[in-house]
Design a protein around this motif. Sequence first.
Motif, mmCIF file in Angstrom:
data_model
loop_
_atom_site.group_PDB
_atom_site.id
_atom_site.type_symbol
_atom_site.label_atom_id
_atom_site.label_comp_id
_atom_site.label_asym_id
_atom_site.label_seq_id
_atom_site.Cartn_x
_atom_site.Cartn_y
_atom_site.Cartn_z
ATOM 1 N N MET A 33 0.783 -1.040 0.002
ATOM 2 C CA MET A 33 -0.046 -0.010 -0.160
ATOM 3 C C MET A 33 0.710 1.222 -0.022
ATOM 4 S SD MET A 33 -3.166 -0.898 2.648
ATOM 5 C CE MET A 33 -3.778 0.772 2.375
ATOM 6 N N TRP A 34 2.224 1.138 0.036
ATOM 7 C CA TRP A 34 2.885 2.268 0.263
ATOM 8 C C TRP A 34 3.331 3.011 -1.333
ATOM 9 C CZ3 TRP A 34 3.607 4.225 4.813
ATOM 10 C CH2 TRP A 34 3.590 3.400 5.947
ATOM 11 N N LYS A 35 3.054 4.106 -1.321
ATOM 12 C CA LYS A 35 3.409 4.822 -2.590
ATOM 13 C C LYS A 35 3.673 6.318 -2.077
ATOM 14 C CE LYS A 35 -1.729 5.680 -3.189
ATOM 15 N NZ LYS A 35 -2.710 5.427 -4.204
ATOM 16 N N THR B 136 1.890 8.809 0.494
ATOM 17 C CA THR B 136 0.914 8.263 1.670
ATOM 18 C C THR B 136 1.546 8.482 2.897
ATOM 19 O OG1 THR B 136 0.878 6.117 0.216
ATOM 20 C CG2 THR B 136 0.491 5.819 2.572
ATOM 21 N N ARG B 137 0.578 8.905 3.712
ATOM 22 C CA ARG B 137 0.668 9.483 5.208
ATOM 23 C C ARG B 137 0.913 8.254 6.099
ATOM 24 N NH1 ARG B 137 -3.142 13.874 7.168
ATOM 25 N NH2 ARG B 137 -4.871 12.451 6.866
ATOM 26 N N LEU B 138 1.738 8.643 7.018
ATOM 27 C CA LEU B 138 1.959 7.604 8.062
ATOM 28 C C LEU B 138 1.166 7.755 9.012
ATOM 29 C CD1 LEU B 138 6.107 8.137 8.433
ATOM 30 C CD2 LEU B 138 4.541 6.725 6.994
ATOM 31 N N THR B 139 0.579 6.727 9.694
ATOM 32 C CA THR B 139 -0.814 6.671 10.700
ATOM 33 C C THR B 139 -0.254 5.495 11.870
ATOM 34 O OG1 THR B 139 -1.822 5.019 9.661
ATOM 35 C CG2 THR B 139 -2.522 7.064 9.062
ATOM 36 N N VAL C 47 -4.718 6.776 13.200
ATOM 37 C CA VAL C 47 -4.745 8.452 13.249
ATOM 38 C C VAL C 47 -3.509 8.839 12.786
ATOM 39 C CG1 VAL C 47 -4.217 10.235 14.940
ATOM 40 C CG2 VAL C 47 -5.876 8.387 15.529
ATOM 41 N N PRO C 48 -3.317 9.979 11.786
ATOM 42 C CA PRO C 48 -2.233 10.444 11.194
ATOM 43 C C PRO C 48 -1.187 10.837 12.167
ATOM 44 C CG PRO C 48 -4.191 11.066 9.923
ATOM 45 C CD PRO C 48 -4.657 10.420 11.408
ATOM 46 N N ILE C 49 0.135 10.751 11.887
ATOM 47 C CA ILE C 49 1.017 11.108 12.839
ATOM 48 C C ILE C 49 1.711 12.402 12.048
ATOM 49 C CG2 ILE C 49 3.328 10.682 13.485
ATOM 50 C CD1 ILE C 49 3.059 7.700 13.190
ATOM 51 N N GLY D 110 -5.210 4.412 5.657
ATOM 52 C CA GLY D 110 -6.265 3.603 5.098
ATOM 53 C C GLY D 110 -6.256 1.968 5.141
ATOM 54 N N LEU D 111 -5.018 1.627 5.912
ATOM 55 C CA LEU D 111 -5.038 0.288 6.222
ATOM 56 C C LEU D 111 -5.964 -0.233 7.252
ATOM 57 C CD1 LEU D 111 -3.667 -2.458 5.802
ATOM 58 C CD2 LEU D 111 -1.983 -1.713 7.464
ATOM 59 N N SER D 112 -6.170 0.695 8.274
ATOM 60 C CA SER D 112 -6.910 0.420 9.593
ATOM 61 C C SER D 112 -8.384 0.240 8.935
ATOM 62 C CB SER D 112 -6.960 1.444 10.466
ATOM 63 O OG SER D 112 -7.131 2.526 10.111
ATOM 64 N N GLU D 113 -8.800 0.853 8.071
ATOM 65 C CA GLU D 113 -10.112 0.766 7.297
ATOM 66 C C GLU D 113 -10.750 -0.262 6.370
ATOM 67 O OE1 GLU D 113 -10.431 4.653 5.521
ATOM 68 O OE2 GLU D 113 -10.121 5.783 7.423
#
Length: 210
Positions: free
Chosen positions: A168-170, A173-176, A182-184, A201-204
């Motif tokens: 999913m990394w591209k 992509t924000r770090l959560t 929750v975004p860091i 988006g991984l947690s969703e």
Amino acid sequence: MPQDKISDPGLEPHRVRMTDKSPKHAKNAERQVAALFVLSVVGSFFALWAYVAFPITDDLSTVRANNLWLGLGMTLSLLGIGIGAVHWAKTLMPDFEVSEARHQTRGSEDVRAAAVEIVKLADQESGFSRRKLIRRTMYGALALFPLPALIVFGDLGPVVGDSLRHTMWKKGTRLTKDPTGVPIKASDVTLGSVFHVIPEGLSEMHEHKL
């Protein structure tokens, strides 16, 4: 020879079997072996049918039915081959007991040539080339019994495809935080702080979509 020393009893006298004396009994034994190999073929087909007829669903009772009938089919398949091979050896193959001294692992050319002759003699005595009914049914049983296992192993999980080649990394992509998602923020990062990071988006996502 001392009295307390045990003498070599030798080999027991050979007992002639009915299949050795009667061609009729030998033919009946051949049919029995072939019937056991055919039973193995039937068991393989039954296992394939059971796999389709009793699919596993969300109901736990379907797991029991699938395991029961699939297991019975595979049991018949393996037992037919095993019992058929043993019955063949017990009734039709030579049963003379022989003793042989140990030799070096690599024999001479004469010994190797003699080994080839032994293999040919074993083929002649067992009737493998001559008894076509046994040979053909055994080939069929051996060819079919792995099929249920191949189907079961192939259905252990979803097809992976090329999903393991991508993540999913591209870029962007924000770090959560894991597991909240929750975004860091940059202000959250201090000297000595540690985060367990997941892509946004991984947690969703549901498990079957990963």
